[in-house]
Design a protein around this motif. Sequence first.
Motif, short mmCIF file in Angstrom:
data_model
loop_
_atom_site.label_atom_id
_atom_site.label_comp_id
_atom_site.label_asym_id
_atom_site.label_seq_id
_atom_site.Cartn_x
_atom_site.Cartn_y
_atom_site.Cartn_z
N PHE A 219 69.80 -9.36 -10.79
CA PHE A 219 70.31 -8.32 -10.86
C PHE A 219 69.22 -7.19 -10.52
CE2 PHE A 219 72.84 -11.35 -13.74
CZ PHE A 219 74.06 -10.73 -13.01
N THR A 220 68.02 -7.21 -10.91
CA THR A 220 67.09 -6.34 -10.74
C THR A 220 66.80 -6.12 -9.25
OG1 THR A 220 66.11 -6.40 -12.90
CG2 THR A 220 64.85 -5.28 -11.35
N SER A 221 66.76 -7.08 -8.60
CA SER A 221 66.49 -7.39 -7.16
C SER A 221 67.53 -6.67 -6.41
CB SER A 221 65.94 -8.77 -6.67
OG SER A 221 65.13 -9.30 -7.37
N ALA A 222 68.87 -6.78 -6.70
CA ALA A 222 69.81 -6.43 -6.11
C ALA A 222 70.07 -4.98 -6.05
CB ALA A 222 71.28 -7.25 -6.60
N VAL A 223 70.02 -4.36 -7.38
CA VAL A 223 69.89 -3.02 -7.68
C VAL A 223 68.92 -2.15 -6.85
CG1 VAL A 223 69.94 -1.22 -9.34
CG2 VAL A 223 71.16 -3.14 -9.72
N GLY A 224 67.40 -2.77 -6.98
CA GLY A 224 66.45 -2.14 -6.42
C GLY A 224 66.54 -2.34 -4.97
N SER A 225 67.09 -3.47 -4.21
CA SER A 225 67.09 -3.43 -2.79
C SER A 225 68.26 -2.84 -2.16
CB SER A 225 66.68 -4.92 -2.16
OG SER A 225 67.93 -5.56 -2.83
N GLU B 16 70.93 -4.80 -1.76
CA GLU B 16 71.18 -5.67 -1.15
C GLU B 16 71.51 -6.89 -2.00
OE1 GLU B 16 72.24 -5.70 2.06
OE2 GLU B 16 71.11 -3.64 2.62
N PRO B 17 72.47 -7.65 -1.56
CA PRO B 17 72.71 -9.23 -2.42
C PRO B 17 71.59 -9.98 -2.83
CG PRO B 17 74.51 -8.91 -0.76
CD PRO B 17 73.26 -7.85 -0.23
N ALA B 18 71.28 -10.47 -3.76
CA ALA B 18 70.18 -11.19 -4.28
C ALA B 18 70.80 -12.55 -4.84
CB ALA B 18 69.36 -10.46 -5.21
#
Length: 575
Positions: free
Chosen positions: A129-135, A137-139
């Motif tokens: 979730f953090t990766s998706a919001v930060g990038s 892009e889908p994670a």
Amino acid sequence: MADKPRLLVIDRDASPDESTVAALGEAFEVVTTQSISRALGLLRESTFAGVYVDAAQLAAVRWVGMILQAEEILDAISDGVAVVDADLRITWANPEFLQLVEPGADVIGTRFFQALPDSEILGPDPSPFTSAVGSREPASTGLKIGGGRYFRITVTPVFDAAGSLSHLIVLTREITDETQQQLKVNAIAKAGDELADLTPEELAQMSAEERTDLLKFNIARHMKDLMGLDFLEIRLLDRKTGELLPLLSEGMSPTAANRELLARKEGHGVTGLVAATGQSYVCPDTTKDPIYIEGAANARSSLTVPLVYHGNVVGTLNVESPQPNNFDDRDRQFLEIYGRNIAAALNTLELLQAEKQSAASASVQAISMEVALPLDDIISDATTVLDRYAGHDEDIIARLRHLLYRAREIRGLITKVGSAIAPATARKATAAASRLGDRRILVVDADEAIRRSAHHLLGEEGAEVETARDGHEAIAMTRQAPYAAILVDIRLPDMDGYEIYHRLREIHPETPVILMTGFGYDPTHSIVKARQEGLQTILYKPFRANRLMEAVEQALRSGIQASGEPPAAGRSTQT
């Protein structure tokens, strides 16, 4: 008085128009929310007469209508889908996702991971979730939940026109089958790596037979624990004969375990075919397969894979089951992986045995080389004294003979000890490879380096070598002991080549004599004169190992031809 119809007001402004809300409140029961994801949840939970959205916010909430229109599709897809807000609370989920939670649980408003029982993130992304919001892009990452089920979750963030996070859509796809397969592959590979993984201390304490027994025990245990197989057979391929020699048999009938098989495409069952072609073979029904030969009693299906190391088939692994159609392509994959590890482990054991043999041979050789010339000095000196003392004190003669016997025994004991500490297979191979068959050979040369080299080169081929430093020592030694062949330098301190050749032939006419010369140097024409008396073989120094062997073997053949039979004097005896 009838209840007022309910109206959902979506106002994402932090300070909504109070006059508008008040006016709507006169005709409707107004429910206000500033979160679009929460609005979607309310629409799922309750019935509203309508939805009020300020015209300025229509673009931001257009997706609500799109999702509502696509509801039937989302409910029907096989993958689980959930919509979560910025706090990771579930606002909507399709039936497939709801099957993952506790029966009867209301997950709306529950944080995503709390809704899934005993969930554990496996990676590679520890926080999708953090990766998706930060990038933006889908994670994706792996997830394990209760009941031993595995999923791949993909989190896709959705942002509004202002660039603020609106919600996240989570797709959950079950990957239990492929994950369990990969875990099994990893477990089999790990088990294979441990087959011959022994510490130096363990290796030092275990014999070759004990290491092989441990390997067989581990294989049988892995087959049962990892693949649930009780009936298996491993055979090793003898590349020279094509025989498939039994190494391990579990649950096979005695007839099958002792059956002679060759690596052949026909006539030697599935095992012979696999060994000959290097290709695995699945037998779904043994009663209908013309190639199958009975292994385990009442076996109805079998799987046989080659044991391959560096591209070469070194053996076969066969497993059987009382159930028909018990093996599929995945079982073949598992067994081939494990088979490669077995082949590597077997190769490691062979290398360990070869290393032990090499170490034993090197130690024996080093000791032999160190004591060779001192023993020769004892033998030649004792023989010379014995030769000159003949006819005198019998007690002295007996003691000299005993001294000679014990000196020669020391050399034999060193070789015997080396043979005892080498692996049995290595001893057999060494005995088979011996070209000179324990023949005793005398080398006469004033040069210590030549005498030492003769010990090394001829000793490696199975000969028992003795040396003398001059002609008188050689003559005395020839009188007291028989030799299969004698190599003599033509320039000795006390005699020339022809003289020593003539004297030696007088003592033992049947013993072949080889004259040695450095670079063809022969000032006294010893070779020419010796040829006139039957000299057959000449060796030029410095000699190479192959040329030395050729000269000795040629001399031995000439001795056999002259007498009609191998000279008995040439065999080592305790003289």
